[in-house]
Design an enzyme around this catalytic site. Structure first.
Site, PDB file in Angstrom:
ATOM      1  N   GLN A  61       0.836  -1.202   0.000  1.00  0.00           N
ATOM      2  CA  GLN A  61       0.000   0.000   0.000  1.00  0.00           C
ATOM      3  C   GLN A  61       0.871   1.251   0.000  1.00  0.00           C
ATOM      4  O   GLN A  61       1.193   1.778  -1.056  1.00  0.00           O
ATOM      5  CB  GLN A  61      -0.944  -0.029   1.201  1.00  0.00           C
ATOM      6  CG  GLN A  61      -1.980   1.070   1.183  1.00  0.00           C
ATOM      7  CD  GLN A  61      -3.136   0.777   2.135  1.00  0.00           C
ATOM      8  OE1 GLN A  61      -3.863  -0.187   1.979  1.00  0.00           O
ATOM      9  NE2 GLN A  61      -3.287   1.618   3.136  1.00  0.00           N
ATOM     10  N   ASP A  62       1.280   1.707   1.177  1.00  0.00           N
ATOM     11  CA  ASP A  62       2.197   2.852   1.217  1.00  0.00           C
ATOM     12  C   ASP A  62       3.364   2.524   2.137  1.00  0.00           C
ATOM     13  O   ASP A  62       3.345   1.526   2.848  1.00  0.00           O
ATOM     14  CB  ASP A  62       1.480   4.146   1.626  1.00  0.00           C
ATOM     15  CG  ASP A  62       0.890   4.105   3.027  1.00  0.00           C
ATOM     16  OD1 ASP A  62       0.701   2.993   3.556  1.00  0.00           O
ATOM     17  OD2 ASP A  62       0.602   5.178   3.591  1.00  0.00           O
ATOM     18  N   PRO A  63       4.418   3.339   2.114  1.00  0.00           N
ATOM     19  CA  PRO A  63       5.622   3.007   2.890  1.00  0.00           C
ATOM     20  C   PRO A  63       5.356   3.001   4.395  1.00  0.00           C
ATOM     21  O   PRO A  63       4.422   3.642   4.889  1.00  0.00           O
ATOM     22  CB  PRO A  63       6.602   4.131   2.516  1.00  0.00           C
ATOM     23  CG  PRO A  63       6.091   4.692   1.224  1.00  0.00           C
ATOM     24  CD  PRO A  63       4.600   4.555   1.302  1.00  0.00           C
TER      25      PRO A  63
END
Length: 221
Positions: free
Chosen positions: A62-64
C-alpha cells in the site's frame, strides 16, 4: 518501440502534469517542516533494484512504513538495523512453514528478493512521518497503476501476489489469462489469520515458475 526500461517509462511520466504536481506537494511539505519517508534518493529504489525484463514476481504493497527510517523504497522491506514491522514478521512466519529449510533472518531487508526478480511495489511511494496513507491522494497511484499496466501489457507469465483489499483492487489492471494471480489477506496482525498464514504463496509461486521453465525464487534472505 524501443526496448522498454524503467528509465524510459520514468522519463515519459516525469514530464506529465500529475507527476510534477506530486513533487510540488512533496517540496511544499518539506519546506513546512514535515518529514517525508523514504528519503528522496530512495523513493524509486524498486525500479533501480529490479530491471523491467528481470521481473518474475510482483508483490503490491500500500504505502511506505511511516516510522523513523523504516521505509527505503521496497514494499514490506526495512533497512538493516531497523526492527521488524509486524507485517514482515508474519511474512517470515509464513515462509518458515511454507518453504522447507527457510531460516528467519535477523533483519528485514528484502533487497535480495529484488535481485531474484521480485518487484516490491508500493502503490503509494511516499508518506509523512507518523501518518499512514497521508499521501494516498497526491497522484502516486496514477503512476503506479501505469507501472502495473505496463507490466501487464509488455510482460507475460508474471506472478502477482495481491495481499489485502488494497492490492486486490489492482486485479482489474491485470490480465489473468497472461499472468498468474494469487490473492489472500494482508499479512498485518489484524488480518493475517484470515488467509495469509497458510496461503503458501511462496511455494505456489515457485511451482508456477518451474512449470514455465523459469528459475525459481530463492526466498532465503
Amino acid at each position: 518501440m524501443p526496448k522498454l526500461t524503467w528509465q524510459l517509462l520514468l522519463s515519459q511520466e516525469k514530464n506529465l502534469p500529475y507527476f510534477k504536481n506530486i513533487f510540488t506537494i512533496l517540496n511544499q511539505q518539506k519546506k513546512s517542516g514535515k518529514i517525508i519517508y523514504p528519503k528522496q534518493n530512495d523513493i524509486f529504489n524498486v525500479f533501480r533494484f529490479t530491471a523491467f525484463e528481470s521481473i518474475k514476481v510482483v508483490i503490491i504493497g500500500q504505502d511506505p512504513y511511516h516510522g523513523y527510517n523504516q521505509a527505503h523504497g521496497l514494499a514490506f522491506s526495512v533497512p538493516h538495523g531497523i526492527p521488524l514491522p509486524p507485517s514482515l514478521k508474519n511474512i517470515y512466519k509464513e515462509l518458515e512453514t511454507d518453504i522447507p529449510g527457510f531460516i528467519k533472518p535477523q533483519h528485514g531487508c528484502l533487497s535480495s528478493w529484488s535481485k531474484e526478480g521480485v518487484f516490491l511495489l508500493n502503490s503509494i511511494l511516499t508518506v509523512e512521518q507518523g501518518k499512514s496513507r497521508s499521501h494516498a491522494h497526491i497522484g502516486w497511484e496514477l503512476f503506479t497503476d501505469k507501472v502495473i499496466h505496463t507490466l501487464n501489457t509488455y510482460r507475460q507469465n508474471l506472478v502477482f501476489l495481491l495481499w489485502g483489499k488494497h492490492a486486490q483492487q489492482k486485479s482489474h489492471i491485470i490480465n489473468n489469462q497472461k499472468h498468474h494471480i494469487l490473492i489472500t489477506s494482508h499479512p498485518s496482525p489484524i488480518s493475517a489469520k484470515y488467509g495469509f498464514l497458510g496461503c503458501k504463496h511462496f511455494s505456489k509461486t515457485n511451482t508456477f515458475l518451474a512449470n514455465q521453465n523459469q528459475h525459481i525464487i530463492n526466498w532465503q534472505l
